[in-house]
Design a protein around this motif. Structure first.
Motif, PDB file in Angstrom:
ATOM      1  N   ARG A  27      88.782  51.130 -58.304  1.00  0.00           N
ATOM      2  CA  ARG A  27      87.609  51.027 -59.175  1.00  0.00           C
ATOM      3  C   ARG A  27      87.504  49.685 -59.891  1.00  0.00           C
ATOM      4  N   LEU A  28      88.610  49.128 -60.344  1.00  0.00           N
ATOM      5  CA  LEU A  28      88.567  47.870 -61.088  1.00  0.00           C
ATOM      6  C   LEU A  28      88.109  46.715 -60.198  1.00  0.00           C
ATOM      7  N   VAL A  29      88.682  46.639 -59.017  1.00  0.00           N
ATOM      8  CA  VAL A  29      88.296  45.579 -58.079  1.00  0.00           C
ATOM      9  C   VAL A  29      86.860  45.792 -57.607  1.00  0.00           C
ATOM     10  N   ASN A  30      86.475  47.049 -57.413  1.00  0.00           N
ATOM     11  CA  ASN A  30      85.115  47.347 -56.992  1.00  0.00           C
ATOM     12  C   ASN A  30      84.105  46.942 -58.068  1.00  0.00           C
ATOM     13  N   ALA A  31      84.422  47.206 -59.327  1.00  0.00           N
ATOM     14  CA  ALA A  31      83.532  46.808 -60.427  1.00  0.00           C
ATOM     15  C   ALA A  31      83.436  45.284 -60.521  1.00  0.00           C
ATOM     16  N   PHE A  32      84.565  44.599 -60.330  1.00  0.00           N
ATOM     17  CA  PHE A  32      84.550  43.134 -60.356  1.00  0.00           C
ATOM     18  C   PHE A  32      83.697  42.570 -59.217  1.00  0.00           C
ATOM     19  N   LEU A  33      83.840  43.127 -58.027  1.00  0.00           N
ATOM     20  CA  LEU A  33      83.066  42.634 -56.886  1.00  0.00           C
ATOM     21  C   LEU A  33      81.582  42.973 -57.027  1.00  0.00           C
ATOM     22  N   GLY A  67      77.445  37.047 -49.034  1.00  0.00           N
ATOM     23  CA  GLY A  67      77.854  37.735 -47.812  1.00  0.00           C
ATOM     24  C   GLY A  67      79.347  38.003 -47.773  1.00  0.00           C
ATOM     25  N   LEU A  68      80.150  37.034 -48.189  1.00  0.00           N
ATOM     26  CA  LEU A  68      81.599  37.229 -48.207  1.00  0.00           C
ATOM     27  C   LEU A  68      82.004  38.244 -49.270  1.00  0.00           C
ATOM     28  N   ALA A  69      81.386  38.176 -50.442  1.00  0.00           N
ATOM     29  CA  ALA A  69      81.707  39.131 -51.505  1.00  0.00           C
ATOM     30  C   ALA A  69      81.265  40.539 -51.124  1.00  0.00           C
ATOM     31  N   ASP A  70      80.134  40.663 -50.458  1.00  0.00           N
ATOM     32  CA  ASP A  70      79.671  41.973 -50.019  1.00  0.00           C
ATOM     33  C   ASP A  70      80.596  42.547 -48.952  1.00  0.00           C
ATOM     34  N   ARG A  71      81.081  41.688 -48.072  1.00  0.00           N
ATOM     35  CA  ARG A  71      82.028  42.132 -47.049  1.00  0.00           C
ATOM     36  C   ARG A  71      83.329  42.608 -47.707  1.00  0.00           C
ATOM     37  N   ALA A  72      83.798  41.865 -48.717  1.00  0.00           N
ATOM     38  CA  ALA A  72      85.011  42.288 -49.433  1.00  0.00           C
ATOM     39  C   ALA A  72      84.758  43.583 -50.206  1.00  0.00           C
ATOM     40  N   ARG A  73      83.567  43.724 -50.766  1.00  0.00           N
ATOM     41  CA  ARG A  73      83.235  44.926 -51.526  1.00  0.00           C
ATOM     42  C   ARG A  73      83.221  46.155 -50.620  1.00  0.00           C
ATOM     43  N   SER A  74      82.732  46.011 -49.399  1.00  0.00           N
ATOM     44  CA  SER A  74      82.706  47.163 -48.490  1.00  0.00           C
ATOM     45  C   SER A  74      84.113  47.561 -48.061  1.00  0.00           C
ATOM     46  N   ARG A  75      85.026  46.621 -48.035  1.00  0.00           N
ATOM     47  CA  ARG A  75      86.416  46.957 -47.692  1.00  0.00           C
ATOM     48  C   ARG A  75      87.151  47.587 -48.860  1.00  0.00           C
ATOM     49  N   VAL A  76      86.805  47.187 -50.086  1.00  0.00           N
ATOM     50  CA  VAL A  76      87.476  47.734 -51.263  1.00  0.00           C
ATOM     51  C   VAL A  76      87.017  49.160 -51.534  1.00  0.00           C
ATOM     52  N   VAL A  77      85.762  49.467 -51.234  1.00  0.00           N
ATOM     53  CA  VAL A  77      85.241  50.819 -51.453  1.00  0.00           C
ATOM     54  C   VAL A  77      86.053  51.825 -50.645  1.00  0.00           C
ATOM     55  N   ALA A  78      86.483  51.437 -49.459  1.00  0.00           N
ATOM     56  CA  ALA A  78      87.274  52.334 -48.618  1.00  0.00           C
ATOM     57  C   ALA A  78      88.637  52.618 -49.239  1.00  0.00           C
ATOM     58  N   ARG A  79      89.155  51.700 -50.043  1.00  0.00           N
ATOM     59  CA  ARG A  79      90.466  51.882 -50.672  1.00  0.00           C
ATOM     60  C   ARG A  79      90.383  52.600 -52.016  1.00  0.00           C
ATOM     61  N   ASP A  80      89.176  52.762 -52.560  1.00  0.00           N
ATOM     62  CA  ASP A  80      88.929  53.472 -53.824  1.00  0.00           C
ATOM     63  C   ASP A  80      89.644  52.801 -55.001  1.00  0.00           C
TER      64      ASP A  80
END
Length: 121
Positions: free
Chosen positions: A83-89, A68-81
């Protein structure tokens, strides 16, 4: 602000858990993570008679909170575009999901082994 739609009546277990984790507060998810880690560590330290059941249950709580915490962080990173952090999450969410599935399977099998006891010998 994130708005969640209503869950379908024929939703699968994975969809139900994802909906619950996305609608839970950060405090609830982090408390699930901490309780899972603490309970698993305590069960491994003291090794009671049903320690495998307790460790599996604690891992289920840990995986739920961590996903749940990782998914919440992933939804915030997608907004910032990013790619590396999004792939890691994405990989982290997949790994935590696998841990949760294995923990649930371990919980079911360990409860089944206790229920069977010495019937098969």
């Amino acid at each position: 602000m994130m708005f969640l739609s209503a869950l379908r009546p024929d939703a699968s277990l994975a969809e139900f858990l994802a909906h619950r984790a996305r609608s839970a507060s950060m405090r609830r998810l982090s408390s699930d993570l901490v309780v899972g880690l603490g309970g698993g560590a305590a069960a491994l330290w003291w090794r009671p008679s049903a320690w495998l059941v307790l460790v599996s249950l604690a891992l289920c709580f840990f995986a739920y909170g961590a996903w749940g915490l990782a998914d919440r962080a992933r939804s915030r990173v997608v907004a910032r575009d990013n790619r590396l952090v999004n792939a890691f999450l994405d990989a982290l969410c997949a790994a935590i999901g696998a841990i949760g599935v294995l923990a649930a399977a371990g919980l079911l099998l360990s409860v089944w082994a206790i229920a069977l006891g010495t019937w098969i010998s």
